[in-house]
Design an enzyme around this catalytic site. Sequence first.
Site, PDB file in Angstrom:
ATOM      1  CG  ASP A  41      23.100 -25.784  38.496  1.00 47.18           C
ATOM      2  OD1 ASP A  41      21.987 -26.308  38.291  1.00 47.18           O
ATOM      3  OD2 ASP A  41      23.518 -24.799  37.863  1.00 47.18           O
ATOM      4  CE  LYS A  85       9.444 -25.457   8.098  1.00 41.78           C
ATOM      5  NZ  LYS A  85      10.896 -25.598   8.266  1.00 41.78           N
ATOM      6  CB  CYS A 141      47.181 -12.423  23.854  1.00 38.47           C
ATOM      7  SG  CYS A 141      48.202 -11.997  25.283  1.00 38.47           S
ATOM      8  CG  ASP A 172      26.880 -30.756  39.293  1.00 40.56           C
ATOM      9  OD1 ASP A 172      26.145 -31.231  38.411  1.00 40.56           O
ATOM     10  OD2 ASP A 172      27.388 -29.621  39.222  1.00 40.56           O
TER      11      ASP A 172
END
Length: 657
Positions: A31, A111, A418, A35
Amino acid sequence: MEAKKRMDELVELLNEAGYRYYVLDDPTMEDYEYDRLLRELEDLEKAYPLFCRDDSPTRRVGGEALSQFRKYTHTVPLMSLQDVFSLEELNDFLEKTLKQYPDSRFSVEPKIDGLSVALEYENGVFVRGATRGDGITGEDVTENLKTIRSVPMTLENAPSRLIVRGEVFMPKKSFARLNAQQEEEGKPLFANPRNAAAGSLRQLDPKITAKRGLDILVFNVQFAHGLEFSNHAESLEYLRQRKFKVIPSRILQSISQINEEILAIHENRGDLSCDIDGAVVKVDDFAQRETMGTTAKFPRWAVAYKYPPEIKETVVEDIVVQVGRTGVLTPKAVVRPVRLAGTTVTNATLHNQDFISQRDIRIGDTVHIRKAGEIIPEILDVVQDKRPENTVPYLLPRQCPVCGAAVERDADGAFLRCTGAECPAQLSRNISHFVSRDAMDIDGLGSSLVEALIEKGLLRSAADLYYLNVEDLKSLWQKGSTAAEKLYAAIESSKKNDLSRLIYALGIRQVGAKTGKTLASHFGSMDALMAADPAALTQVPDIGEVTAQSIAQWFAAPQSRHFVERLRQAGVNFESTRDLSDTRFAGMTFVLTGALSSFTREEATEKIELFGGKVSGSVSKKTTYVVAGENAGSKERKARELGIPLLTEADFLNMLN
């Protein structure tokens, strides 16, 4: 030219890597490397826009937003299938077909529960795509389909015109991620992957579609100029060779084999990457299909076997509360293990307090459970006559179970959140927001590095960034790398940012980047903002009562006070550094379109706002100017239609200078 040669090389390299990853599920490139190369290509395309290719992977991120979808008439109708709901009905279809055509062979396919589309190619180039609609007329969603990584932009050895049919769907992982994000942000959840896929594909802004992680499986050749196929299996192999992601299919002949395959698909549906709602059985031979013909609605040579929903009883053994990355408290029911849709379920989402109260779900209750969209375990109702004695209604806690800070209801009352500025559950998200481009803009500090610093115990709040030293950062890279020094310099440099960036970086509910600028301009310092009560805050332009309450409550919380004080001690700027005396753009609204060479879109926006102007994403009668850069699109046309003045980049620079 060297630049064009390198751009072509990068496009070919990245497209092949994308095909391996998204279609074959066989990644060949890390990756990080992908990138890095993609960023190199993006930089080259900005510098040399004339050499940009239509099949560049950078086109997958989505173009300009549309105002509406155009209608599209299908060249070949996209027919639906006759549903059957039992093996008896299915076998009746098979027996009748085999009686008339004893040598019949059938394809059996899952399907996919998604959205049917047609993809059209001219001379091997993807030119348009449309939804099924009513089968005759659909909607042109070409730009959104381009964002789906498994849709090939170009084909090798393709006919002059090719139309294929496929099913766009949202993979289970994408659906779970999207709903988790919706839940954390206190937004309504999508009911099932099909609804999520349909809503995502029909976004007027392709950039939103690009973020949804859609996929497609192609299952039919609708039209192929100059080509003929003898059967379905042959046509699928042709599509597979053209690098389409093709539906898995088995060619079978006997009724018993077909029944076994349908039951096997049902049993293994939990292992599939996508949601299915049945299996499709089709005659394989095209000549036989032609002879069998169609009714007004359905082909006579195929049926869709629909699986019945699976609902089971289990017992709620406990209710636990998790705190999401955005602070939302999410209750989950721990249930007695039960097998559903091919997997063992041990917990079910309870969404929020309203969901629990409406169904009166209590610890110890026997409940009916199913998988919503065959993916997310969901409690349907309580079996009241099996409720044990002495159970009590369940209420979510009033304090965060992670950090002990007070919790508050969202404005719409659906979720509890929170309020802790230093809550460990929100740490990664809070820091990633703090360092983002519109906030403190700490270049080079991506989410992976943030996670690494947290794992090493170096960050317990975003304020800790300013207490790191170079040696702390060096532990993240190999010896000899200069990345640590660069990141340290970026962190130190961010201390000088304008107050508006810091206000936005705090992550106060209802306070975006624009509101941060408004507050910084009005109060001039962090201390003045902290001292303001709700009444004073509502006197600020565009600040309503809800936002004012959110700001005042945030600064009143002990964790927030501690967080801000640590930023002060670290030397972070608490004053507005902007010159507010020049308001040359006051009352003006600008729209930016096309590529600008002197600065990025964000930098241009900042310049306009610095001088009191506003930037809008769409052209209207209220627009003052449209700044048109290279390759300006529909916004430039809209400006001409409405008579809005157009500025070249040079005109805009003259106004700034």
